[in-house]
Design an enzyme around this catalytic site. Structure first.
Site, PDB file in Angstrom:
ATOM      1  N   ASP A  67       0.817  -1.214   0.000  1.00 28.00           N
ATOM      2  CA  ASP A  67       0.000   0.000   0.000  1.00 28.00           C
ATOM      3  C   ASP A  67       0.849   1.262   0.000  1.00 28.00           C
ATOM      4  O   ASP A  67       2.071   1.214   0.177  1.00 28.00           O
ATOM      5  CB  ASP A  67      -0.951  -0.014   1.207  1.00 28.00           C
ATOM      6  CG  ASP A  67      -0.249  -0.331   2.527  1.00 28.00           C
ATOM      7  OD1 ASP A  67       0.987  -0.382   2.556  1.00 28.00           O
ATOM      8  OD2 ASP A  67      -0.958  -0.532   3.530  1.00 28.00           O
ATOM      9  N   ASN A 137      -7.344  -1.738  14.406  1.00 27.58           N
ATOM     10  CA  ASN A 137      -8.726  -2.128  14.085  1.00 27.58           C
ATOM     11  C   ASN A 137      -8.773  -3.419  13.258  1.00 27.58           C
ATOM     12  O   ASN A 137      -9.796  -3.752  12.677  1.00 27.58           O
ATOM     13  CB  ASN A 137      -9.449  -0.997  13.350  1.00 27.58           C
ATOM     14  CG  ASN A 137      -8.820  -0.666  12.001  1.00 27.58           C
ATOM     15  OD1 ASN A 137      -7.902  -1.367  11.554  1.00 27.58           O
ATOM     16  ND2 ASN A 137      -9.294   0.376  11.345  1.00 27.58           N
ATOM     17  N   HIS A 139      -6.989  -4.143  10.530  1.00 29.53           N
ATOM     18  CA  HIS A 139      -6.768  -4.075   9.083  1.00 29.53           C
ATOM     19  C   HIS A 139      -5.441  -4.703   8.672  1.00 29.53           C
ATOM     20  O   HIS A 139      -4.495  -4.746   9.443  1.00 29.53           O
ATOM     21  CB  HIS A 139      -6.910  -2.643   8.540  1.00 29.53           C
ATOM     22  CG  HIS A 139      -5.796  -1.705   8.875  1.00 29.53           C
ATOM     23  ND1 HIS A 139      -5.989  -0.351   9.040  1.00 29.53           N
ATOM     24  CD2 HIS A 139      -4.473  -1.893   9.065  1.00 29.53           C
ATOM     25  CE1 HIS A 139      -4.837   0.224   9.306  1.00 29.53           C
ATOM     26  NE2 HIS A 139      -3.905  -0.681   9.336  1.00 29.53           N
ATOM     27  N   GLU A 144      -9.538  -1.554   5.486  1.00 27.04           N
ATOM     28  CA  GLU A 144     -10.235  -1.144   6.704  1.00 27.04           C
ATOM     29  C   GLU A 144     -11.458  -2.032   6.942  1.00 27.04           C
ATOM     30  O   GLU A 144     -11.915  -2.730   6.026  1.00 27.04           O
ATOM     31  CB  GLU A 144     -10.677   0.319   6.546  1.00 27.04           C
ATOM     32  CG  GLU A 144      -9.520   1.300   6.388  1.00 27.04           C
ATOM     33  CD  GLU A 144      -8.735   1.539   7.684  1.00 27.04           C
ATOM     34  OE1 GLU A 144      -8.525   0.585   8.460  1.00 27.04           O
ATOM     35  OE2 GLU A 144      -8.323   2.687   7.918  1.00 27.04           O
TER      36      GLU A 144
HETATM   37  C1  GLP Z   1      -0.410   0.814   8.464  1.00 25.48           C
HETATM   38  C2  GLP Z   1      -0.133  -0.114   7.294  1.00 25.48           C
HETATM   39  C3  GLP Z   1      -0.303  -1.558   7.690  1.00 25.48           C
HETATM   40  C4  GLP Z   1       0.405  -1.845   8.997  1.00 25.48           C
HETATM   41  C5  GLP Z   1      -0.176  -0.966  10.071  1.00 25.48           C
HETATM   42  C6  GLP Z   1       0.395  -1.243  11.449  1.00 25.48           C
HETATM   43  O1  GLP Z   1      -1.747   1.063   8.652  1.00 25.48           O
HETATM   44  N1  GLP Z   1      -0.961   0.146   6.181  1.00 25.48           N
HETATM   45  O2  GLP Z   1       0.201  -2.387   6.658  1.00 25.48           O
HETATM   46  O3  GLP Z   1       0.249  -3.194   9.332  1.00 25.48           O
HETATM   47  O4  GLP Z   1       0.112   0.362   9.701  1.00 25.48           O
HETATM   48  O5  GLP Z   1       1.480  -0.413  11.712  1.00 25.48           O
HETATM   49  P1  GLP Z   1       2.435  -0.557  12.963  1.00 25.48           P
HETATM   50  O6  GLP Z   1       3.289  -1.749  12.682  1.00 25.48           O
HETATM   51  O7  GLP Z   1       3.221   0.719  12.969  1.00 25.48           O
HETATM   52  O8  GLP Z   1       1.569  -0.742  14.154  1.00 25.48           O
END
Ligand code: GLP
Length: 264
Positions: A67, A137, A139, A144
Site C-alpha cells: 500500500d 482495528n 486491518h 479497513e
Molecule cells: C499501516 C499499514 C499496515 C500496517 C499498520 C500497522 O496502517 N498500512 O500495513 O500493518 O500500519 O502499523 P504498525 O506496525 O506501525 O503498528
C-alpha cells in the site's frame, strides 16, 4: 493457521527474517509481498544484517508492496516509498526494476492503475510470501473494516482510528492523508504463504479477534483463517488475549519435534 509465540520483539523480528531468508535461499527468484509499519522494522534490520554479514542475495527477488498513502510523493518522509528505501531497499542488492510500490501521486485513473498493479503481480507468477502487519482495528494493508474479502487493489478511505494511529509519524500540524491505495483482501489471500507480525499490548485485542474470533470483514485480518498457509508471529504482549495460548505453545513444541520443516 500456525501461531508462533515469541518472548520478545527482537525474537519475533529474527524469526520473521529467518523465514524470509530461507524462502529467498530456497528460491532466489522469489516474489515477496512487503509491508510497512513500525512492527516490520526489526525484520528489515535483521534482513539487512543477513545481507551484509551472510551475503543473503536479493538480486533476483521481486517485491510488491501492499500500500501507499494517496497524495504523498515518494520522497515525502512518511511515504511508504521512503520507508522502504530507508529501512530496506537502500541497504540490500535489490534490482530496482523488480521493486513495485503503489504510486500515491497519480492524479487520474486509479482503476486502470490498480488493474495494472494486479496484472504485474500475476505476470511475476503471484506472490510467494506475503508479509503483513496489523492495524489496531484489525486491518491488513489498508483494508479497513468492512472491506470485501473479494477486494482487489484499489483506493480506500482510511478510518479516523487509522488516521489517529498513524498521526504520530507525521510532523505536528501536518495534514494526514485520508485515503490510500492498497492491495485488496482477495489479492492478499492469493499469496502462497502469509506471515503476519504483531507486537505489543495495544495489538492484543485485535490479534485475538483475528485468530480466534469469527471470520468477519469487521476485522479484516480474520480472513487469514481461510488461508491454507498463514502464520502469525507474535510476541508475548500481543498474545496476551489469546484464549488458546497454551495450545499454541504445545503445537510449537510438537511441530518442532515431528515436522521441523513446517516451522522453517
Ligand atoms: C499501516 C499499514 C499496515 C500496517 C499498520 C500497522 O496502517 N498500512 O500495513 O500493518 O500500519 O502499523 P504498525 O506496525 O506501525 O503498528
Amino acid at each position: 493457521m500456525l501461531v508462533l509465540l515469541k518472548p520478545s520483539y527482537e525474537e519475533l523480528s529474527r524469526e520473521a527474517a529467518r523465514i524470509v531468508a530461507i524462502t529467498v535461499k530456497n528460491n532466489p527468484s522469489v516474489t515477496l509481498g512487503l509491508a510497512t509499519g513500525s512492527t516490520t522494522l526489526g525484520m528489515y534490520r535483521e534482513l539487512v544484517r543477513r545481507h551484509e554479514e551472510e551475503r543473503l542475495d536479493f538480486s533476483k527477488v521481486t517485491t510488491f508492496n501492499l500500500d501507499e498513502y494517496l497524495g504523498l510523493p515518494a520522497e515525502h518522509p512518511q511515504s511508504f516509498h521512503r520507508f522502504m528505501g530507508e529501512h530496506f531497499f537502500n541497504h540490500v542488492n535489490m534490482n530496482p526494476d523488480k521493486i513495485h510500490i503503489p504510486d500515491g501521486t497519480l492524479g487520474g485513473d486509479y482503476e486502470e492503475y490498480c488493474r495494472l498493479y494486479e496484472e504485474a503481480i500475476r505476470e511475476a507468477g503471484g506472490i510467494d510470501l506475503q508479509i503483513l502487519g496489523i492495524g489496531r482495528n484489525g486491518h491488513i494493508g489498508f483494508n479497513e473494516p468492512t472491506s470485501s474479502f473479494g477486494s482487489r487493489t484499489r483506493l480506500k478511505v482510511l478510518t479516523s482510528e487509522t488516521i489517529e494511529d498513524n498521526r504520530k509519524f507525521f510532523a505536528a500540524g501536518e495534514e494526514m492523508p485520508e485515503c490510500a491505495v492498497t492491495m485488496g483482501i482477495g489479492t492478499i489471500l492469493e499469496a502462497r504463504k502469509i506471515l503476519l507480525l504483531a507486537t505489543g499490548a495495544a495489538k492484543a485485542e485485535t490479534v485475538a479477534e483475528a485468530i480466534e474470533g469469527p471470520i468477519t470483514a469487521s476485522v479484516t485480518a480474520s480472513c487469514l483463517q481461510l488461508h491454507p498457509d498463514a502464520t502469525f508471529v507474535i510476541d508475548e504482549a500481543a498474545a496476551e488475549k489469546l484464549k488458546q495460548r497454551e495450545y499454541y505453545r504445545r503445537v510449537m513444541e510438537l511441530t518442532a519435534r515431528f515436522t521441523p520443516n513446517r516451522l522453517s
